[in-house]
Design a protein around this motif. Sequence first.
Motif, PDB file in Angstrom:
ATOM      1  N   THR A 173       4.211   3.006 -10.464  1.00  7.92           N
ATOM      2  CA  THR A 173       2.770   3.185 -10.621  1.00  7.92           C
ATOM      3  C   THR A 173       2.448   4.456 -11.392  1.00  7.92           C
ATOM      4  N   ARG A 174       3.196   5.537 -11.156  1.00  5.10           N
ATOM      5  CA  ARG A 174       2.922   6.822 -11.802  1.00  5.10           C
ATOM      6  C   ARG A 174       3.423   6.905 -13.232  1.00  5.10           C
TER       7      ARG A 174
ATOM      8  N   LYS B 289       3.301   5.332 -16.228  1.00  2.52           N
ATOM      9  CA  LYS B 289       2.757   4.436 -17.248  1.00  2.52           C
ATOM     10  C   LYS B 289       3.188   4.845 -18.657  1.00  2.52           C
TER      11      LYS B 289
ATOM     12  N   GLU C 222       8.405   2.056  -5.886  1.00  3.82           N
ATOM     13  CA  GLU C 222       7.147   1.439  -6.307  1.00  3.82           C
ATOM     14  C   GLU C 222       6.119   2.486  -6.720  1.00  3.82           C
TER      15      GLU C 222
ATOM     16  N   TRP D 118       3.141  -4.512 -18.820  1.00  2.00           N
ATOM     17  CA  TRP D 118       2.454  -4.233 -17.565  1.00  2.00           C
ATOM     18  C   TRP D 118       1.497  -5.366 -17.245  1.00  2.00           C
TER      19      TRP D 118
ATOM     20  N   GLU E 261      -6.143   0.421  -8.437  1.00  3.49           N
ATOM     21  CA  GLU E 261      -5.607   1.724  -8.063  1.00  3.49           C
ATOM     22  C   GLU E 261      -4.664   1.597  -6.865  1.00  3.49           C
TER      23      GLU E 261
ATOM     24  N   LEU F  85      -4.336  -3.842 -13.134  1.00  5.49           N
ATOM     25  CA  LEU F  85      -3.802  -3.390 -11.852  1.00  5.49           C
ATOM     26  C   LEU F  85      -4.858  -2.500 -11.204  1.00  5.49           C
TER      27      LEU F  85
ATOM     28  N   TYR G  15       3.847  -6.170 -10.768  1.00  6.83           N
ATOM     29  CA  TYR G  15       3.571  -5.110 -11.723  1.00  6.83           C
ATOM     30  C   TYR G  15       3.727  -5.509 -13.183  1.00  6.83           C
TER      31      TYR G  15
ATOM     32  N   GLU H  14      -2.722  -0.965  -6.170  1.00  5.66           N
ATOM     33  CA  GLU H  14      -1.459  -1.574  -6.587  1.00  5.66           C
ATOM     34  C   GLU H  14      -0.624  -0.567  -7.337  1.00  5.66           C
TER      35      GLU H  14
END
Length: 171
Positions: free
Chosen positions: A113-114, A116, A109, A163, A169, A167, A135, A171
Amino acid sequence: MYLDDTTAELPAQGNTNTQENRFKIEPFSLKNTPSLIEQVLPAQKISAESQKERKANVGQTLTGLGSYWKGRKPLILVRACVLGALLPATDDPEKDLEIFEQLMAIDDEAFVTRSKGVTTKIILERLTLDNIADYFVLSRKEGDIPETTPINFSKYPGLKARWKPKLSEAE
């Protein structure tokens, strides 16, 4: 309430009755317990993150300043060693590994998030996520929409993924 060099008794949080509901803090109670690094260490994930950090020019601050330090270690490796040495190992190594990966932000997860810059299709084809809707937004004109990952896009023609908007920060 008192403090001395052997034990300290403090009231449990949320309890007003301090006489009945107390717990003891014992110094050095984890002294002989093995650390997490002795039991479990996700070497492959740490190695991959270290390699990515080494290849990033922005991460090479000392090299960018004109100096060359032969002993420089990747920050992710140092963080993993320190955290692994500080965390105690429990009887459940799988849970220990899960917590360690979450704290180091090397779990699936955190990767989502990292990353993108990576396309959503690649992420959904390769990673396992518990809940896609946290997400991503999936849409398709006709047919079923998958609920779990990894997704085989050839089985779902016309499936579009993007996406989730806004979202936070956390999440």
